[in-house]
Design a protein around this motif. Sequence first.
Motif, PDB file in Angstrom:
ATOM      1  N   UNK A  11     -23.996  22.130   9.960  1.00  0.00           N
ATOM      2  CA  UNK A  11     -22.737  22.889  10.029  1.00  0.00           C
ATOM      3  C   UNK A  11     -22.980  24.255  10.673  1.00  0.00           C
ATOM      4  N   UNK A  12     -24.064  24.928  10.245  1.00  0.00           N
ATOM      5  CA  UNK A  12     -24.384  26.262  10.794  1.00  0.00           C
ATOM      6  C   UNK A  12     -24.688  26.177  12.288  1.00  0.00           C
ATOM      7  N   UNK A 143     -13.623  31.678  11.253  1.00  0.00           N
ATOM      8  CA  UNK A 143     -14.205  30.336  11.211  1.00  0.00           C
ATOM      9  C   UNK A 143     -14.672  30.055   9.788  1.00  0.00           C
ATOM     10  N   UNK A 144     -14.251  28.926   9.234  1.00  0.00           N
ATOM     11  CA  UNK A 144     -14.656  28.544   7.881  1.00  0.00           C
ATOM     12  C   UNK A 144     -15.679  27.417   7.954  1.00  0.00           C
ATOM     13  N   UNK A 174     -12.107  25.198  11.325  1.00  0.00           N
ATOM     14  CA  UNK A 174     -12.818  24.720  10.131  1.00  0.00           C
ATOM     15  C   UNK A 174     -13.933  23.800  10.612  1.00  0.00           C
ATOM     16  N   UNK A 175     -15.164  24.050  10.139  1.00  0.00           N
ATOM     17  CA  UNK A 175     -16.293  23.175  10.454  1.00  0.00           C
ATOM     18  C   UNK A 175     -16.850  22.652   9.130  1.00  0.00           C
ATOM     19  N   UNK A 191     -10.797  18.377  16.492  1.00  0.00           N
ATOM     20  CA  UNK A 191     -11.464  18.622  17.777  1.00  0.00           C
ATOM     21  C   UNK A 191     -12.647  17.706  18.003  1.00  0.00           C
ATOM     22  N   UNK A 192     -13.441  17.483  16.957  1.00  0.00           N
ATOM     23  CA  UNK A 192     -14.598  16.601  17.113  1.00  0.00           C
ATOM     24  C   UNK A 192     -15.075  16.084  15.771  1.00  0.00           C
ATOM     25  N   UNK A 193     -15.844  15.005  15.839  1.00  0.00           N
ATOM     26  CA  UNK A 193     -16.483  14.430  14.655  1.00  0.00           C
ATOM     27  C   UNK A 193     -17.931  14.877  14.626  1.00  0.00           C
ATOM     28  N   UNK A 194     -18.465  15.076  13.443  1.00  0.00           N
ATOM     29  CA  UNK A 194     -19.886  15.382  13.318  1.00  0.00           C
ATOM     30  C   UNK A 194     -20.696  14.119  13.600  1.00  0.00           C
ATOM     31  N   UNK A 195     -21.970  14.268  13.976  1.00  0.00           N
ATOM     32  CA  UNK A 195     -22.780  13.098  14.343  1.00  0.00           C
ATOM     33  C   UNK A 195     -22.779  12.026  13.248  1.00  0.00           C
TER      34      UNK A 195
END
Length: 217
Positions: A11-12, A143-144, A174-175, A191-195
């Motif tokens: 996330x970071x 940004x959260x 939000x991430x 916006x996008x999906x995490x891996x």
Amino acid sequence: MGMGGNIRNLIAKRAAKEIENGMVVNLGIGIPSLVPNHLPDNIHVFFQAENGVLGMASTPRSGEEDANLCNAAGFPVSVQPGASYFDSALAFGMIRKGKLDITILGSLQVSEQGDLANWIVPGKRVPGMGGAMELSQKAKKVIVLMSHTDKNGQSKVVKSCSLPVTTPKCVDIIITDLAVFEITDAGLLLRELMPGVSLEQVKEKTEAPFTLSPAFL
């Protein structure tokens, strides 16, 4: 059940991509404090902490900590050449004057309108709202970073916050460990999906409705 270090760093690392050269960036406690460890070498940023540091660098290695040098959470930090120190009144002067390009905060809930609820933890004594209210109102971009669900598996991306709101309609991005959302006038935009995460997983774990960015269509 806390998130593992790998997920927190994932996330970071994604949050670090939102930072551009020359920015002044405030980091909240928790996952946001890991962001400096993931910046590319060619990006030079002034990280600010409201306890009175401008120019923080990455986390010092074990044994290299300076007992007098910490971030807002009291954890050891290092500084880059040209860093400066000041009292917290001046730190908040910077914040209130709108000098911060980005603030990166943790949260307990974010609503589809971008309401931030991050200061009261049910059943725990908290010292107060602190800097989050000022940062979230005055930074140019908010940004959260947070886990997508709480320890009971409930979505932290919600239609409306059930916890007390710190600042309404302030969050831009939000991430989470599952996805990246942008908050627009029309609501949440995925916006996008995490891996390794599927769209179905995000739909299942997200209480708030969202639309898909053109990248998905």
